[in-house]
Design an enzyme around this catalytic site. Structure first.
Site, PDB file in Angstrom:
ATOM      1  N   HIS A   1       0.746  -1.257   0.000  1.00 38.91           N
ATOM      2  CA  HIS A   1       0.000   0.000   0.000  1.00 38.91           C
ATOM      3  C   HIS A   1       0.778   1.310   0.000  1.00 38.91           C
ATOM      4  CE1 HIS A   1      -3.577  -2.377   0.447  1.00 38.91           C
ATOM      5  NE2 HIS A   1      -3.139  -2.902   1.579  1.00 38.91           N
TER       6      HIS A   1
ATOM      7  N   HIS B   1      -3.086  -3.688   7.898  1.00 40.83           N
ATOM      8  CA  HIS B   1      -4.151  -3.958   6.930  1.00 40.83           C
ATOM      9  C   HIS B   1      -4.862  -2.643   6.603  1.00 40.83           C
ATOM     10  CE1 HIS B   1      -7.650  -5.773   5.031  1.00 40.83           C
ATOM     11  NE2 HIS B   1      -8.424  -5.138   5.871  1.00 40.83           N
TER      12      HIS B   1
END
Length: 135
Positions: free
Chosen positions: A11, A118
């Site tokens: 990410h 996450h």
């Protein structure tokens, strides 16, 4: 179990990079982001310094009660990459950029070391503190 390094690989993109179809396709391929040898359906990149994202698990995040989730107090520039052709297999995946370079608040799951592990979601609403409006 997810780790901070997995989160970073999936990410975090350079603060000066620009979200585009090309960036999505190149970065997902370069980082080998696949699911069971298939092209990942979607992936979100956050254009930010690592420390700024880590801070969401600390002072720059709002804890969502009874979870390990924290929503960022300020928006981050992001890009959502969506798989453009499910029939292709790695390393030939092709992605389209959606919400390219949009400022979004992110919600991350944090581990016991206060590190993001996450990315739960990104949305263009800042967190609301208390009740707003007239009584």
């Amino acid at each position: 179990t997810a780790s901070y390094n997995d989160f970073k690989k999936r990410h975090i993109a350079g603060v000066h990079e620009q979200g585009s179809d090309k960036l999505c396709t190149q970065e997902i391929c370069k980082r080998n982001l696949t699911i069971e040898k298939r092209c990942k359906p979607r992936n979100t990149f956050i254009f930010a310094k690592e420390n700024d994202v880590k801070e969401v698990c600390k002072k720059q995040g709002v804890k969502i009660i009874n979870t390990n989730l924290y929503m960022s107090r300020k928006p981050f520039r992001i890009v959502d990459c969506k798989n453009a052709d499910q029939s292709l297999s790695p390393p030939n995946c092709i992605y389209r950029a959606v919400n390219a370079n949009t400022m979004m608040c992110i919600t991350v799951a944090c581990d016991k070391n206060k590190l993001p592990v996450h990315l739960q979601k990104s949305e263009n609403v800042p967190p609301v503190f208390g009740i707003t409006g007239r009584v």
